[in-house]
Design a protein around this motif. Structure first.
Motif, PDB file in Angstrom:
ATOM      1  N   PRO A 203       0.837  -1.224   0.000  1.00 28.77           N
ATOM      2  CA  PRO A 203       0.000   0.000   0.000  1.00 28.77           C
ATOM      3  C   PRO A 203       0.863   1.262   0.000  1.00 28.77           C
ATOM      4  CG  PRO A 203       0.108  -0.882   2.215  1.00 28.77           C
ATOM      5  CD  PRO A 203       0.858  -1.857   1.343  1.00 28.77           C
ATOM      6  N   LEU A 204       1.584   1.478  -1.076  1.00 29.73           N
ATOM      7  CA  LEU A 204       2.580   2.549  -1.134  1.00 29.73           C
ATOM      8  C   LEU A 204       1.894   3.897  -1.402  1.00 29.73           C
ATOM      9  CD1 LEU A 204       5.619   2.944  -0.939  1.00 29.73           C
ATOM     10  CD2 LEU A 204       5.763   2.552  -3.408  1.00 29.73           C
ATOM     11  N   SER A 205       1.796   4.698  -0.377  1.00 27.78           N
ATOM     12  CA  SER A 205       1.123   5.999  -0.511  1.00 27.78           C
ATOM     13  C   SER A 205       2.098   7.149  -0.686  1.00 27.78           C
ATOM     14  CB  SER A 205       0.241   6.257   0.717  1.00 27.78           C
ATOM     15  OG  SER A 205       1.023   6.248   1.909  1.00 27.78           O
ATOM     16  N   TYR A 206       3.384   6.939  -0.330  1.00 26.94           N
ATOM     17  CA  TYR A 206       4.331   8.055  -0.420  1.00 26.94           C
ATOM     18  C   TYR A 206       5.730   7.534  -0.704  1.00 26.94           C
ATOM     19  CZ  TYR A 206       7.307  12.003   0.903  1.00 26.94           C
ATOM     20  OH  TYR A 206       8.265  12.984   0.890  1.00 26.94           O
ATOM     21  N   ILE A 207       6.388   8.172  -1.703  1.00 31.64           N
ATOM     22  CA  ILE A 207       7.805   7.942  -1.995  1.00 31.64           C
ATOM     23  C   ILE A 207       8.493   9.294  -1.917  1.00 31.64           C
ATOM     24  CG2 ILE A 207       9.494   7.158  -3.686  1.00 31.64           C
ATOM     25  CD1 ILE A 207       7.397   5.366  -4.902  1.00 31.64           C
ATOM     26  N   GLU A 208       9.458   9.366  -1.075  1.00 35.32           N
ATOM     27  CA  GLU A 208      10.193  10.624  -0.958  1.00 35.32           C
ATOM     28  C   GLU A 208      10.906  10.916  -2.267  1.00 35.32           C
ATOM     29  OE1 GLU A 208      13.638  12.720   1.832  1.00 35.32           O
ATOM     30  OE2 GLU A 208      12.945  10.688   2.268  1.00 35.32           O
ATOM     31  N   PRO A 209      10.707  12.102  -2.836  1.00 38.88           N
ATOM     32  CA  PRO A 209      11.385  12.444  -4.095  1.00 38.88           C
ATOM     33  C   PRO A 209      12.893  12.268  -3.968  1.00 38.88           C
ATOM     34  CG  PRO A 209       9.703  14.083  -3.578  1.00 38.88           C
ATOM     35  CD  PRO A 209       9.820  13.207  -2.367  1.00 38.88           C
ATOM     36  N   GLY A 210      13.467  11.589  -4.948  1.00 34.13           N
ATOM     37  CA  GLY A 210      14.905  11.347  -4.951  1.00 34.13           C
ATOM     38  C   GLY A 210      15.310  10.103  -4.205  1.00 34.13           C
ATOM     39  N   ALA A 211      14.343   9.366  -3.655  1.00 36.69           N
ATOM     40  CA  ALA A 211      14.679   8.166  -2.888  1.00 36.69           C
ATOM     41  C   ALA A 211      15.364   7.119  -3.759  1.00 36.69           C
ATOM     42  CB  ALA A 211      13.421   7.579  -2.243  1.00 36.69           C
ATOM     43  N   PHE A 212      15.103   7.146  -5.053  1.00 40.77           N
ATOM     44  CA  PHE A 212      15.709   6.164  -5.952  1.00 40.77           C
ATOM     45  C   PHE A 212      16.722   6.803  -6.909  1.00 40.77           C
ATOM     46  CE2 PHE A 212      12.011   3.906  -4.489  1.00 40.77           C
ATOM     47  CZ  PHE A 212      12.399   2.580  -4.480  1.00 40.77           C
ATOM     48  N   LYS A 213      17.088   8.005  -6.631  1.00 37.52           N
ATOM     49  CA  LYS A 213      18.029   8.686  -7.513  1.00 37.52           C
ATOM     50  C   LYS A 213      19.385   7.983  -7.488  1.00 37.52           C
ATOM     51  CE  LYS A 213      19.946  13.262  -8.535  1.00 37.52           C
ATOM     52  NZ  LYS A 213      20.024  14.685  -8.109  1.00 37.52           N
ATOM     53  N   ASN A 214      19.928   7.784  -8.696  1.00 35.31           N
ATOM     54  CA  ASN A 214      21.247   7.141  -8.880  1.00 35.31           C
ATOM     55  C   ASN A 214      21.270   5.677  -8.428  1.00 35.31           C
ATOM     56  OD1 ASN A 214      22.339   9.559  -9.879  1.00 35.31           O
ATOM     57  ND2 ASN A 214      22.820  10.272  -7.800  1.00 35.31           N
ATOM     58  N   ILE A 215      20.105   5.082  -8.308  1.00 34.41           N
ATOM     59  CA  ILE A 215      20.040   3.644  -7.999  1.00 34.41           C
ATOM     60  C   ILE A 215      19.898   2.872  -9.310  1.00 34.41           C
ATOM     61  CG2 ILE A 215      18.622   1.835  -6.957  1.00 34.41           C
ATOM     62  CD1 ILE A 215      18.029   3.700  -4.677  1.00 34.41           C
ATOM     63  N   HIS A 216      20.692   1.845  -9.461  1.00 29.36           N
ATOM     64  CA  HIS A 216      20.662   1.010 -10.665  1.00 29.36           C
ATOM     65  C   HIS A 216      20.072  -0.360 -10.295  1.00 29.36           C
ATOM     66  CE1 HIS A 216      23.251   3.546 -13.322  1.00 29.36           C
ATOM     67  NE2 HIS A 216      23.591   4.038 -12.133  1.00 29.36           N
ATOM     68  N   LEU A 217      18.994  -0.697 -10.960  1.00 24.05           N
ATOM     69  CA  LEU A 217      18.346  -1.985 -10.708  1.00 24.05           C
ATOM     70  C   LEU A 217      18.226  -2.770 -12.013  1.00 24.05           C
ATOM     71  CD1 LEU A 217      15.389  -0.919  -8.380  1.00 24.05           C
ATOM     72  CD2 LEU A 217      17.537  -2.005  -7.694  1.00 24.05           C
ATOM     73  N   CYS A 218      18.209  -4.097 -11.865  1.00 26.50           N
ATOM     74  CA  CYS A 218      17.932  -4.945 -13.033  1.00 26.50           C
ATOM     75  C   CYS A 218      16.436  -4.927 -13.339  1.00 26.50           C
ATOM     76  CB  CYS A 218      18.414  -6.371 -12.761  1.00 26.50           C
ATOM     77  SG  CYS A 218      18.095  -7.518 -14.117  1.00 26.50           S
ATOM     78  N   GLU A 219      15.600  -4.989 -12.266  1.00 31.24           N
ATOM     79  CA  GLU A 219      14.149  -4.967 -12.447  1.00 31.24           C
ATOM     80  C   GLU A 219      13.496  -4.338 -11.243  1.00 31.24           C
ATOM     81  OE1 GLU A 219      10.531  -8.220 -12.502  1.00 31.24           O
ATOM     82  OE2 GLU A 219      12.263  -8.634 -13.807  1.00 31.24           O
ATOM     83  N   LEU A 220      12.452  -3.554 -11.498  1.00 31.82           N
ATOM     84  CA  LEU A 220      11.628  -2.992 -10.437  1.00 31.82           C
ATOM     85  C   LEU A 220      10.169  -3.310 -10.752  1.00 31.82           C
ATOM     86  CD1 LEU A 220      11.176  -1.285  -7.902  1.00 31.82           C
ATOM     87  CD2 LEU A 220      11.091   0.745  -9.391  1.00 31.82           C
ATOM     88  N   ASP A 221       9.524  -4.003  -9.818  1.00 30.15           N
ATOM     89  CA  ASP A 221       8.118  -4.381  -9.987  1.00 30.15           C
ATOM     90  C   ASP A 221       7.290  -3.599  -8.977  1.00 30.15           C
ATOM     91  OD1 ASP A 221       5.651  -5.546 -10.267  1.00 30.15           O
ATOM     92  OD2 ASP A 221       6.383  -7.610 -10.204  1.00 30.15           O
ATOM     93  N   ILE A 222       6.510  -2.640  -9.493  1.00 34.17           N
ATOM     94  CA  ILE A 222       5.657  -1.834  -8.612  1.00 34.17           C
ATOM     95  C   ILE A 222       4.198  -1.930  -9.063  1.00 34.17           C
ATOM     96  CG2 ILE A 222       7.430  -0.222  -7.809  1.00 34.17           C
ATOM     97  CD1 ILE A 222       6.588   1.688 -10.040  1.00 34.17           C
ATOM     98  N   ARG A 223       3.800  -3.110  -9.480  1.00 33.27           N
ATOM     99  CA  ARG A 223       2.404  -3.309  -9.870  1.00 33.27           C
ATOM    100  C   ARG A 223       1.502  -3.300  -8.640  1.00 33.27           C
ATOM    101  NH1 ARG A 223       2.887  -8.709 -13.282  1.00 33.27           N
ATOM    102  NH2 ARG A 223       4.546  -9.037 -11.744  1.00 33.27           N
ATOM    103  N   SER A 224       0.388  -2.609  -8.787  1.00 30.23           N
ATOM    104  CA  SER A 224      -0.642  -2.543  -7.739  1.00 30.23           C
ATOM    105  C   SER A 224      -0.084  -2.065  -6.403  1.00 30.23           C
ATOM    106  CB  SER A 224      -1.316  -3.908  -7.566  1.00 30.23           C
ATOM    107  OG  SER A 224      -2.016  -4.260  -8.727  1.00 30.23           O
TER     108      SER A 224
END
Length: 818
Positions: A203-224
């Motif tokens: 139940p992701l209601s808030y992501i701090e802006p820049g929380a993922f800045k400069n992060i390198h991922l192979c895959e990100l799954d944020i469905r639903s």
């Protein structure tokens, strides 16, 4: 101890030994769902994989596991584990995978996993944990941590995991993470370059802006993960600066309803660098949506769901793959995609509404095109539709409505290697060689396509075809005998459910590389074609669900030597002692038979069906031996009877005559005084001497001579009985060497004796015409005995003796008649 108790002890002793199943010899065992509370001692120390799920191990201690030094994978899912004590896995310390899914763990000892220095995959799904601050600092080789469906509220990883250089997957799906801050993702900047992060269904209601800045991922799954439309718009913008190879977002199902009034609702994607994007729209909005403009740098774009009545123009720069699945297209976007010259793969599938086909033009690099499971109707295919796609290798038009092909329709697809048309109504393929231009085609599937093969050149020039699937179609006449003649490289042929009654043995004469032949679901009664020498490479044959009752021995002996899978199940096999060769072959070749337990013997009652492998061959051997003995006995009796009939044919004739009715002399008047039995070689003596002296003497004696007195047209045997023996008062037997050698003479003499035995007053007068050796007289039944017991007359040429001879003979005939 009673018998019942002993039986229970034996039962459970045997059951304990069989509590686990060996799936790979000495390496893989499964004990799932056996209600076990211990690891069976029967498991070998060499085991590498153990599935112990759905048992009962409420407390894990050091002594729970025996020493299994080679064990690599251990599955303890849903074993009701509550306590895991320190060093619980000491005896299985070389594990690389540990699965603890679904256990209600209330206590996890701080040193519970200390021994597992080689662990690479740890699964703690649905175990009730609430934090990622786990005591796993010794697991430096850990690559995957799956902790989905728990109550975790923060994705912050323990600091010590910065040393986990091989860590590549963190699965946090279906937890309770609602906020992601910058300090929660610090560790991802150090270890996240090749990592997959799964946050779906949080139940992701808030992501701090820049929380993922400069992060390198192979895959990100944020469905639903976003609880509202606004949260999604804000959350995507907060992901700016993220560098991810594969991004999955959108919805699984349910949740809030999108309102697509804002055309820039996916604007946040423009601040994320990704190569592949998968967008799931599980709703059907009432109006078309525009969402592709922030994906122009992607190499792979996949949209699942939604409505795209008309494909928008997007200046994709590097796109190579486009997937539009269940997007409710009204028109194939051929022209709209024509500017994407780098596009290599297009997948447009599962449209539930009728769709118009638009030509694919100017797409020189397109190699893979999947248009399956749509509602496409094409009347003339495919010169215009694919005129600008010369490099297509894969084309899937299966599960559509109706596609008609014309001659030359595939001229624009000369490079095609794979063509799938199954479950699409295909026109003109069976009676025109419309596929002849596909000289590089390796795979063709036209199964269940309403085709009737009429033309033997339907597959003309497809010399490189390796796989051909034509199941569920029909063949007219004998076309199947010649249809495959030029497919010399064919390795896989599926002709199942084609309503075939028979196949000519030469139908596959040129298929010398054929390895798999599927003929299930037809009406075949014989498989003689399997004995054809060209099929020596066959390894798999499926003829189940046919009408096969037996396979002759000569066919069984010529089956391909490489045959490793032969399915004969669901055939009405005729099991009898006359077919023991076939039944014995089934019993002895269960290693290559698929589903041998489903090969049943045909009986008159379905309730009495039994497996062919249970047929009693030994009883047939005994019956066959008995049949051989009886046959030999019968033949011997017939031969013996034949010999006896031949040997005693005259007596049999006599018996037949007697059965017709015997008349004694008292019942009839004798016509002759004496019946003369003599050899035809002695006829001169009988005529010149015997007849002259007796018939011309005083009183005259009337003789019965066969050459004179037998009735013409009457059988010899009947004449002998009626005219000779029964019609004469006396019987004169003229014995000579010729008499001894004559079968008829012997017959007449023996009949005369039978009259003597029946009447007890019939005299036989024997004249010895010439001396005969005593041993030779024994050749005539009763003659030697008669000569010993009765007085006989002997002919002599001496005048005095001759005179006495005639006096005595006349006296013997006349005296006994008075």
């Amino acid at each position: 101890m009673n018998f019942f108790t002993v039986s229970l002890i034996v039962y459970f002793s045997v059951g304990a030994g069989k509590s686990c199943t060996e799936t790979t010899e000495n390496q893989h065992y499964t004990c799932t769902g056996r209600n076990l509370s211990y690891i069976p001692s029967s498991i070998p120390s060499s085991i590498q994989t153990l599935d112990f799920s759905f048992n009962v191990l409420k407390r894990l201690r050091k002594t729970v596991f025996p020493v299994l030094s080679f064990l690599r994978v251990l599955d303890l899912s849903r074993c009701q584990i509550k306590h895991i004590e320190n060093d619980a896995f000491h005896n299985v310390r070389n594990l690389t995978t540990l699965i603890l899914t679904g256990n209600p763990i209330t206590y996890f000892g701080p040193g519970g996993l200390n021994s597992l220095h080689n662990l690479q995959r740890l699964v703690l799904v649905d175990v009730g944990i609430s934090s990622l601050q786990l005591q796993i600092n010794n697991l430096t080789k850990l690559q995957e941590l799956r902790v989905g469906t728990n109550n975790i509220q923060s994705m912050s990883l323990p600091p010590f995991m910065s040393s986990f250089k091989d860590f590549s997957l963190l699965d946090l799906h279906a937890n309770n993470i609602s906020v992601i801050k910058t300090d929660h993702t610090v560790l991802l900047r150090e270890i996240g370059r090749n990592m997959t992060l799964i946050l779906s269904r949080n139940p992701l209601s808030y992501i701090e802006p820049g929380a993922f800045k400069n992060i390198h991922l192979c895959e990100l799954d944020i469905r639903s993960v976003f609880p509202s439309f606004a949260a999604q718009e804000i959350g995507l913008k907060a992901l700016y600066g993220l560098n991810v190879k594969r991004l999955k977002f959108g919805k699984y199902n349910g949740g809030f309803r999108f309102h697509f009034s804002d055309t820039d609702y996916l604007y946040g994607l423009c601040s994320i660098y990704f190569q592949e994007v998968y967008y799931y729209i599980m709703e059907r909005p009432n109006q078309p949506i525009s969402f592709l403009h922030c994906m122009i740098n992607a190499t792979t774009v996949a949209v699942i769901g939604g409505v795209i009545n008309k494909m928008e123009y997007v200046p994709f720069r590097e796109i190579k793959e486009l997937h539009l699945i269940s997007v409710k297209l009204s028109t194939l976007p051929g022209k709209q995609l024509s500017h994407l010259r780098a596009l290599e793969k297009v997948v447009i599938t599962h449209n539930s509404a009728p769709i118009w086909a638009d030509a694919f033009i100017d797409m020189p690099n397109l190699q893979y095109l999947d248009l399956s499971s749509n509602q496409i109707t094409l009347y003339k295919c495919c010169t215009t539709l694919f005129s600008g796609t010369p490099q297509i290798r894969y084309l899937n038009l299966s599960q559509n409505i109706d596609i008609g092909f014309d001659l030359g329709g595939f001229d624009a697809l000369a490079s095609l290697e794979i063509l799938d048309l199954h479950r699409t109504n295909v026109e003109r393929v069976g009676y025109l060689p419309v596929l002849s231009s596909l000289k590089y085609l390796r795979y063709l599937d036209v199964s269940y396509s309403s085709i009737t093969f009429i033309n033997i050149f339907s597959f003309y020039r497809l010399k490189n075809l390796n796989v051909l699937k034509i199941a569920g179609n029909k063949f007219q006449g004998d076309v199947a005998r010649y249809l495959f003649n030029n497919l010399t490289l064919l390795e896989h042929l599926d002709m199942s459910y084609c309503h075939m009654v028979e196949l000519h043995p030469s139908s596959f004469k040129n298929l010398q590389r054929l390895r798999l032949l599927n003929l299930r679901g037809n009406h075949l009664m014989t498989v003689d074609f399997l004995a054809y020498p060209s099929l020596k490479q066959l390894t798999s044959v499926y003829v189940n669900k046919n009408s096969i009752t037996t396979i002759p021995l000569h066919v069984l002996q010529k089956l391909p030597a490489n045959l490793s899978e032969f399915d004969l199940s669901s055939n009405p096999i005729y099991c009898s002692c006359s077919q023991t060769d076939f039944t014995l072959w089934i019993i002895q070749n269960q290693n290559i038979l698929k589903q041998p337990e489903n090969i049943f013997c045909k009986t008159f009652s379905q309730s009495l069906d039994f497996r062919a492998t249970d047929f009693d061959i030994d009883s047939c051997v005994h019956m066959k031996r008995l049949a051989i003995v009886l046959s030999v006995f019968f033949i011997t009796v017939v031969v013996l009877l034949s010999f006896l009939v031949y040997r005693f044919q005259f007596y049999l004739q006599y018996c037949c005559i007697l059965l017709r009715g015997y008349r004694s002399p008292g019942q009839q008047e004798c016509s002759y005084d004496a019946f003369v039995i003599f050899s035809s070689y002695d006829e001169v003596w009988v005529m010149n001497e015997l007849m002259e002296n007796l018939e011309n003497g005083v009183p005259p004696i009337q003789l019965c001579l066969h050459m004179r007195d037998f009735q013409a047209g009457k059988s010899i045997a009947s004449n002998i009985i009626d005219e000779g023996i029964m019609g004469s008062r006396k019987i004169i037997v003229v014995v000579s060497q010729h008499f001894i050698d004559s079968a008829w003479c012997r017959f007449e003499f023996e009949l005369a004796q039978s009259r003597f035995m029946m009447e007890r007053n019939a005299n036989i007068i024997i004249i010895i015409l010439e001396d005969v050796e005593e041993r030779k007289t024994k050749k005539v039944l009763g003659l030697h005995k008669h000569l010993k017991k009765n007085t006989y007359l002997k002919w002599s040429r001496d005048p005095l003796s001759n005179m006495r001879f005639w006096i005595r003979l006349r006296k013997a005939i006349i005296a006994t008649n008075q």
